[in-house]
Design a protein around this motif. Structure first.
Motif, short mmCIF file in Angstrom:
data_model
loop_
_atom_site.label_atom_id
_atom_site.label_comp_id
_atom_site.label_asym_id
_atom_site.label_seq_id
_atom_site.Cartn_x
_atom_site.Cartn_y
_atom_site.Cartn_z
N VAL A 201 16.08 -9.43 -77.10
CA VAL A 201 16.21 -8.24 -76.11
C VAL A 201 15.05 -7.08 -76.19
N VAL A 202 14.31 -6.95 -75.25
CA VAL A 202 13.03 -5.95 -75.63
C VAL A 202 13.39 -4.64 -74.82
N LEU A 272 7.92 -6.04 -70.46
CA LEU A 272 8.74 -5.17 -70.09
C LEU A 272 8.31 -4.43 -68.77
N LYS A 273 6.85 -4.45 -68.39
CA LYS A 273 6.34 -3.93 -67.25
C LYS A 273 6.70 -4.75 -66.19
N GLU A 274 6.53 -6.35 -66.22
CA GLU A 274 6.87 -6.99 -65.11
C GLU A 274 8.26 -7.40 -65.02
N ARG A 275 8.95 -7.54 -65.98
CA ARG A 275 10.46 -8.12 -65.93
C ARG A 275 11.38 -7.19 -66.26
N GLY A 276 11.11 -6.01 -66.94
CA GLY A 276 11.96 -4.95 -67.46
C GLY A 276 12.81 -4.91 -68.76
N VAL A 277 13.75 -4.06 -68.92
CA VAL A 277 14.42 -4.24 -69.96
C VAL A 277 15.39 -5.14 -70.09
N GLY A 278 15.55 -6.01 -70.98
CA GLY A 278 16.32 -7.25 -71.26
C GLY A 278 15.92 -8.39 -71.94
N ILE A 279 16.72 -9.61 -71.77
CA ILE A 279 16.32 -10.81 -72.34
C ILE A 279 14.67 -11.22 -72.50
#
Length: 317
Positions: A201-202, A272-279
């Motif tokens: 998770v980033v 992180l920029k394109e898909r957001g915080v998470g898996i």
């Protein structure tokens, strides 16, 4: 009330959700079809989504999800782009007992890390298999509010809605109906995969400490920190989990889990920029054929397949 944390949680991975567009769902790309035995799943109860399944012998699965029509269920997934979108955990306890335990941990002190996370009451779900049998389960999903430590601005860190916390899935019908992991004809894969080793998770570097508190509360596991994460963004924090079928992951005790880390490179930053915080990534264990065989191989060199990695090494290494 303070709650104690375990070195290894009795919570385990349940499944990974991989959203595919219709062409890739109906004719899976080579990085899927050449590595895994894929079986038909069925249509979900709401009727707007269908799935195919990759069953792993550790009792987990990779769900290949596809929209049949405008989503009437799983509204939190509807805005997500294709690829890894979510992951589920499970436990030996009932859905309602698990909900109560997690809620207690989240409401204990700063249990949610100030990230505004609670869980909704378990709700019933299900689907009909191609053979006509019905699988039924309870899903316990997170709910989100604007806590003091939520990464801001939200449209930057959660560009496709917020899904930075796993959900839970508990079977109401026998688990083998949904996850037939005892059938070796289904769990024997060309790539040799046995189970989910870890989910990465980033999160933003500035919020690692908040997410450590949140994931401790969700998993009930002590955080295992490799180095000083306040100073080294490449450092990871792990939460050790069990496996639904421990025998399939024998020798990997203390390795199965969830790993949280800040962006390590340009690819993580882009994710992180394109898909957001998470898996961010799923690491899948493959037993080595010899004592000196050690390898890590993404399923594909780019795109969706690059976020699933086969980890080959001797058992108990």
């Amino acid at each position: 009330m303070a709650t104690s944390l375990a070195a290894v949680s009795d919570i385990s991975h349940d499944h990974i959700v991989l959203l595919l567009d219709t062409p890739d769902f109906e004719n899976p790309p080579a990085w899927l079809s050449e590595n895994f035995h894929i079986i038909e799943g069925g249509t979900h109860k709401g009727g707007s989504s269908r799935n195919k399944l990759i069953i792993l012998s550790d009792g987990t699965l990779i769900e290949l999800l596809n929209w049949i029509s405008t989503p009437t269920e799983f509204h939190d997934w509807a805005p997500k782009p294709t690829g890894l979108i979510d992951f589920a955990l499970t436990s030996p306890q009932s859905a309602h007992d698990t909900y109560s335990a997690i809620t207690q941990r989240l409401e204990s002190g700063s249990g949610d890390g100030g990230l505004g996370v609670r869980f909704k009451q378990p709700s019933a779900g299900g689907r009909q298999r191609r053979d006509g049998q019905h699988c039924r389960w309870f899903v316990t999903k997170p709910s989100y509010s604007d806590g003091p430590n939520v990464p801001k601005p939200t449209d930057t860190f959660f560009p496709t809605t917020r899904l930075d916390t796993p959900f839970f899935c508990h079977d109401e019908t026998p688990r083998e109906l949904r996850v037939p992991s005892s059938d070796k004809t289904l769990t024997t894969h060309p790539c040799g995969a046995k189970g989910i080793l870890s989910v990465e998770v980033v999160v933003p570097e500035s919020h690692v400490e908040h997410y450590v508190k949140l994931y401790s509360a969700v998993t009930g596991a002590e955080p295992k920190t490799q180095g000083g994460f306040r100073y080294k963004p490449s450092t990871s924090v792990s939460f050790l989990l069990s496996a639904p079928n421990p025998e399939a992951m024998k020798g990997l005790e203390g390795r199965v889990g969830i790993e949280i880390h800040a962006p390590r490179d340009a690819e993580d930053e882009a994710w992180l920029k394109e898909r957001g915080v998470g898996i961010r990534e799923v690491r899948i264990f493959v037993p080595a054929k010899s004592e000196d065989e050690v390898d890590e191989r993404p399923l594909d060199s780019e795109g969706i397949g690059a976020s699933l990695v086969l980890v080959t090494e001797p058992v108990g290494r």
